[in-house]
Design a protein around this motif. Sequence first.
Motif, short mmCIF file in Angstrom:
data_model
loop_
_atom_site.label_atom_id
_atom_site.label_comp_id
_atom_site.label_asym_id
_atom_site.label_seq_id
_atom_site.Cartn_x
_atom_site.Cartn_y
_atom_site.Cartn_z
N ASN A 297 44.52 26.71 36.13
CA ASN A 297 44.46 26.67 37.42
C ASN A 297 44.76 28.02 38.08
N LEU A 298 45.91 28.67 37.46
CA LEU A 298 46.10 29.91 37.93
C LEU A 298 45.32 31.18 37.30
N ALA A 299 44.79 31.02 35.85
CA ALA A 299 43.91 31.92 35.38
C ALA A 299 42.52 31.71 36.13
N GLY A 300 42.07 30.65 36.30
CA GLY A 300 40.93 30.59 37.22
C GLY A 300 40.97 31.30 38.42
N LYS A 301 41.97 31.06 39.19
CA LYS A 301 42.24 31.79 40.64
C LYS A 301 42.33 33.50 40.51
N PHE A 302 42.98 33.87 39.38
CA PHE A 302 43.15 35.23 39.25
C PHE A 302 41.83 35.80 38.65
N PHE A 303 41.34 35.25 37.70
CA PHE A 303 39.83 35.85 37.44
C PHE A 303 38.84 35.73 38.70
N HIS A 304 38.91 34.76 39.37
CA HIS A 304 37.75 34.83 40.51
C HIS A 304 38.10 36.10 41.48
N LEU A 305 39.66 36.13 41.64
CA LEU A 305 39.96 37.46 42.52
C LEU A 305 39.69 38.75 41.81
N PHE A 306 39.82 38.52 40.57
CA PHE A 306 39.48 40.03 39.85
C PHE A 306 37.91 40.07 40.21
N GLU A 307 36.94 39.29 40.19
CA GLU A 307 35.51 39.14 40.27
C GLU A 307 35.35 39.74 41.95
N LYS A 308 36.05 39.13 42.76
CA LYS A 308 35.91 39.54 44.21
C LYS A 308 36.30 40.92 44.38
N ASN A 309 37.31 41.22 43.76
CA ASN A 309 37.92 42.86 44.04
C ASN A 309 37.19 43.71 43.06
N ASP A 310 36.32 43.19 42.28
CA ASP A 310 35.74 44.44 41.32
C ASP A 310 36.56 44.75 40.33
N VAL A 311 37.60 44.28 39.97
CA VAL A 311 38.26 44.63 38.89
C VAL A 311 37.63 44.42 37.42
N PHE A 312 37.47 45.54 36.69
CA PHE A 312 36.90 45.35 35.33
C PHE A 312 37.68 44.56 34.34
N VAL A 313 36.85 43.40 34.25
CA VAL A 313 37.34 42.61 33.12
C VAL A 313 36.66 42.60 31.82
N GLY A 314 37.03 43.16 30.84
CA GLY A 314 36.43 43.21 29.46
C GLY A 314 37.30 43.21 28.29
N GLN A 315 36.67 43.51 27.09
CA GLN A 315 37.27 43.53 26.00
C GLN A 315 37.27 44.97 25.40
N ILE A 316 38.26 45.27 24.48
CA ILE A 316 38.26 46.34 23.99
C ILE A 316 38.16 46.17 22.32
N ARG A 317 37.33 46.69 21.71
CA ARG A 317 37.18 46.13 20.11
C ARG A 317 38.05 47.49 19.46
N SER A 318 39.13 47.20 18.90
CA SER A 318 39.94 48.04 18.30
C SER A 318 39.71 48.03 16.73
N LEU B 64 45.29 46.68 40.59
CA LEU B 64 45.03 46.54 39.29
C LEU B 64 43.49 46.79 39.30
N ASP B 65 43.25 47.82 38.24
CA ASP B 65 41.60 48.09 38.08
C ASP B 65 41.20 47.45 36.77
N TYR B 66 41.95 47.40 35.91
CA TYR B 66 41.18 46.86 34.54
C TYR B 66 42.16 45.47 33.80
N VAL B 67 41.38 44.69 33.47
CA VAL B 67 41.98 43.40 32.54
C VAL B 67 41.23 43.55 31.02
N PHE B 68 41.89 43.72 30.29
CA PHE B 68 40.98 43.78 28.98
C PHE B 68 41.91 42.61 27.92
N TYR B 69 40.80 42.15 27.04
CA TYR B 69 41.00 41.27 26.17
C TYR B 69 40.99 42.44 24.75
#
Length: 151
Positions: free
Chosen positions: A102-123, A34-39
Amino acid sequence: GHIDRSIIMGAGRVNARIVMPVTTYEHVIRGHRLDYVFYLNNYEEIDDEHTVIERMSSVEEALRVFREGTVMSKGTTTTSGLVHSYFANIFGPPQYRQLHDNLAGKFFHLFEKNDVFVGQIRSRLGIPGWERKGPETAARELLKLLRKKKK
């Protein structure tokens, strides 16, 4: 070839849904990097401080934005205008909020740890006059980001 495996719910009604499989279950569970997670933000204008694609600065910021779940209803539901629903999804997360948090918190911390780009796209999909050009611009910016990562 997939339409005969589709699930159509509420056809001809407001808020109709279709689930159309595009790959096999075996492919989905195989595991993929997983490289990206977008809102997807359909309601904010673009300016010097609000770029088309913006990386979240922290896990806390990302969770705040995702939890806030601001969406711009476009007449496909019984709501209209800017509305909020937990993780922008009325199906599942709100009904099991503590478990999901609880699950979201775990995943978002793992995203940070693994340098997954978490951001938003303004369409800008929800902004009058930008219904076509906004998503097209967002798609082009996303392709630029993907190409840059490939290099």
